[in-house]
Design an enzyme around this catalytic site. Structure first.
Site, PDB file in Angstrom:
ATOM      1  N   ASP A  21      42.437  -6.152 -15.445  1.00  0.00           N
ATOM      2  CA  ASP A  21      43.860  -5.604 -15.799  1.00  0.00           C
ATOM      3  C   ASP A  21      43.559  -4.388 -16.577  1.00  0.00           C
ATOM      4  O   ASP A  21      44.254  -3.395 -16.353  1.00  0.00           O
ATOM      5  CB  ASP A  21      44.794  -6.785 -16.091  1.00  0.00           C
ATOM      6  N   TYR A  42      16.212 -10.852 -19.347  1.00  0.00           N
ATOM      7  CA  TYR A  42      16.841  -9.595 -19.712  1.00  0.00           C
ATOM      8  C   TYR A  42      15.830  -8.670 -20.487  1.00  0.00           C
ATOM      9  O   TYR A  42      16.248  -7.527 -21.045  1.00  0.00           O
ATOM     10  CB  TYR A  42      17.881  -9.759 -20.709  1.00  0.00           C
ATOM     11  N   ASN A  49      29.188  -3.129 -19.632  1.00  0.00           N
ATOM     12  CA  ASN A  49      28.401  -4.279 -19.246  1.00  0.00           C
ATOM     13  C   ASN A  49      29.345  -5.462 -19.732  1.00  0.00           C
ATOM     14  O   ASN A  49      29.181  -5.868 -20.923  1.00  0.00           O
ATOM     15  CB  ASN A  49      26.960  -4.143 -19.782  1.00  0.00           C
ATOM     16  N   SER A  61      20.317  -6.849 -15.181  1.00  0.00           N
ATOM     17  CA  SER A  61      19.430  -7.628 -14.288  1.00  0.00           C
ATOM     18  C   SER A  61      20.310  -7.139 -12.705  1.00  0.00           C
ATOM     19  O   SER A  61      21.381  -6.528 -12.802  1.00  0.00           O
ATOM     20  CB  SER A  61      19.639  -8.935 -14.450  1.00  0.00           C
ATOM     21  N   HIS A 119      24.897  -3.628 -15.179  1.00  0.00           N
ATOM     22  CA  HIS A 119      24.359  -5.054 -15.352  1.00  0.00           C
ATOM     23  C   HIS A 119      22.712  -4.601 -15.597  1.00  0.00           C
ATOM     24  O   HIS A 119      22.112  -4.009 -14.514  1.00  0.00           O
ATOM     25  CB  HIS A 119      24.430  -5.853 -14.178  1.00  0.00           C
TER      26      HIS A 119
HETATM   27  O1  CA2 Z   1      22.272  -8.319 -16.457  1.00  0.00           O
HETATM   28  C1  CA2 Z   1      23.167  -8.070 -17.139  1.00  0.00           C
HETATM   29  O2  CA2 Z   1      23.366  -6.966 -17.878  1.00  0.00           O
HETATM   30  C2  CA2 Z   1      24.271  -9.269 -17.145  1.00  0.00           C
HETATM   31  O3  CA2 Z   1      25.776  -8.555 -17.461  1.00  0.00           O
HETATM   32  C3  CA2 Z   1      23.884 -10.134 -18.607  1.00  0.00           C
HETATM   33  C4  CA2 Z   1      24.782 -11.283 -18.455  1.00  0.00           C
HETATM   34  C5  CA2 Z   1      24.837 -12.191 -17.351  1.00  0.00           C
HETATM   35  O4  CA2 Z   1      25.720 -13.157 -17.471  1.00  0.00           O
HETATM   36  C6  CA2 Z   1      25.152 -11.270 -16.162  1.00  0.00           C
HETATM   37  O5  CA2 Z   1      25.142 -12.063 -15.017  1.00  0.00           O
HETATM   38  C7  CA2 Z   1      24.093  -9.783 -15.894  1.00  0.00           C
HETATM   39  C8  CA2 Z   1      24.234 -12.288 -19.864  1.00  0.00           C
HETATM   40  C9  CA2 Z   1      24.246 -11.456 -21.097  1.00  0.00           C
HETATM   41  C10 CA2 Z   1      23.594 -12.542 -22.022  1.00  0.00           C
HETATM   42  O6  CA2 Z   1      22.683 -11.826 -22.427  1.00  0.00           O
HETATM   43  C11 CA2 Z   1      21.822 -12.540 -23.206  1.00  0.00           C
HETATM   44  C12 CA2 Z   1      20.608 -11.883 -23.795  1.00  0.00           C
HETATM   45  C13 CA2 Z   1      19.646 -12.672 -24.301  1.00  0.00           C
HETATM   46  C14 CA2 Z   1      19.628 -13.935 -24.337  1.00  0.00           C
HETATM   47  C15 CA2 Z   1      20.625 -14.679 -23.809  1.00  0.00           C
HETATM   48  C16 CA2 Z   1      21.663 -13.957 -23.251  1.00  0.00           C
END
Ligand code: CA2
Length: 176
Positions: free
Chosen positions: A104, A40, A91, A119, A117
């Site tokens: 909903d 991320y 997000n 990523s 997102h």
């Molecule tokens: O890419 C993105 O913005 C996501 O929404 C981030 C989510 C992930 O489940 C999606 O597939 C894509 C995860 C967010 C978790 O963020 C963290 C940040 C740092 C360390 C651990 C998790």
């Protein structure tokens, strides 16, 4: 409950004709820049918020920015956007793949919604690939890193015809 960020007021007193943009961030995004930077990146959510504020000031928009690890809080915020915002940028993080309740709630919002997102979820594993919320939004921005939030704000302002006239037509209007 709203994570580590200083929580902006949900309800923004309307300032003239300014567009009100609400940005919502789902679970664990408070850890951005702190954990798993290989996935991320190293930018914190506070830095994203500061950048979005700067762009809102430039564009003459009002911004409220929130993060929560709790589905019900996010549903409440989406519902509050019905009266408090003209556009919603979300997000949903992990709730993208599970939350019928957020889907909903998004369907009840009359303004423009963009899903962001950081990523490219389409290039990820099966678990992180299919957002249940995308069918309730106007567009999805994925894989642009934290800059995706700024692109989403630009797209929301563009959809409302509210990008500053100082910007070139190519950005304000796009191809005719
Ligand atoms: O890419 C993105 O913005 C996501 O929404 C981030 C989510 C992930 O489940 C999606 O597939 C894509 C995860 C967010 C978790 O963020 C963290 C940040 C740092 C360390 C651990 C998790």
């Amino acid at each position: 409950m709203i994570g580590r960020l200083p929580r902006d007021q949900t309800q923004l007193p309307r300032q003239g004709n300014k567009m009100r943009i609400m940005i919502l961030n789902g679970p664990n995004l408070n850890l951005l820049g702190v954990r798993e930077p290989h996935i991320y990146g190293s930018t914190t959510l506070e830095a994203i918020q500061a950048c979005c504020k700067e762009f809102a000031a430039f564009a003459g928009a009002q911004l409220s920015f929130h993060q929560s690890n709790h589905e019900g809080v996010l549903v409440d915020l989406i519902q509050s956007a019905r009266t408090d915002a003209d556009a919603l940028i979300i997000n949903p993080a992990g709730y993208s793949f599970t939350s019928i309740a957020m889907h909903d709630a998004l369907k009840t919002f009359d303004g423009t919604i963009f899903e962001v997102h950081i990523s490219n979820i389409h290039a990820r594993d099966e678990l992180h690939r299919h957002s249940k919320l995308s069918s309730a939004v106007k567009g999805v921005i994925a894989g642009l890193g934290p800059y995706g939030y700024v692109v989403a704000m630009q797209a929301a302002l563009q959809a409302a015809g509210k990008l500053p006239s100082s910007l070139p037509g190519a950005m304000r209007i796009g191809p005719k």
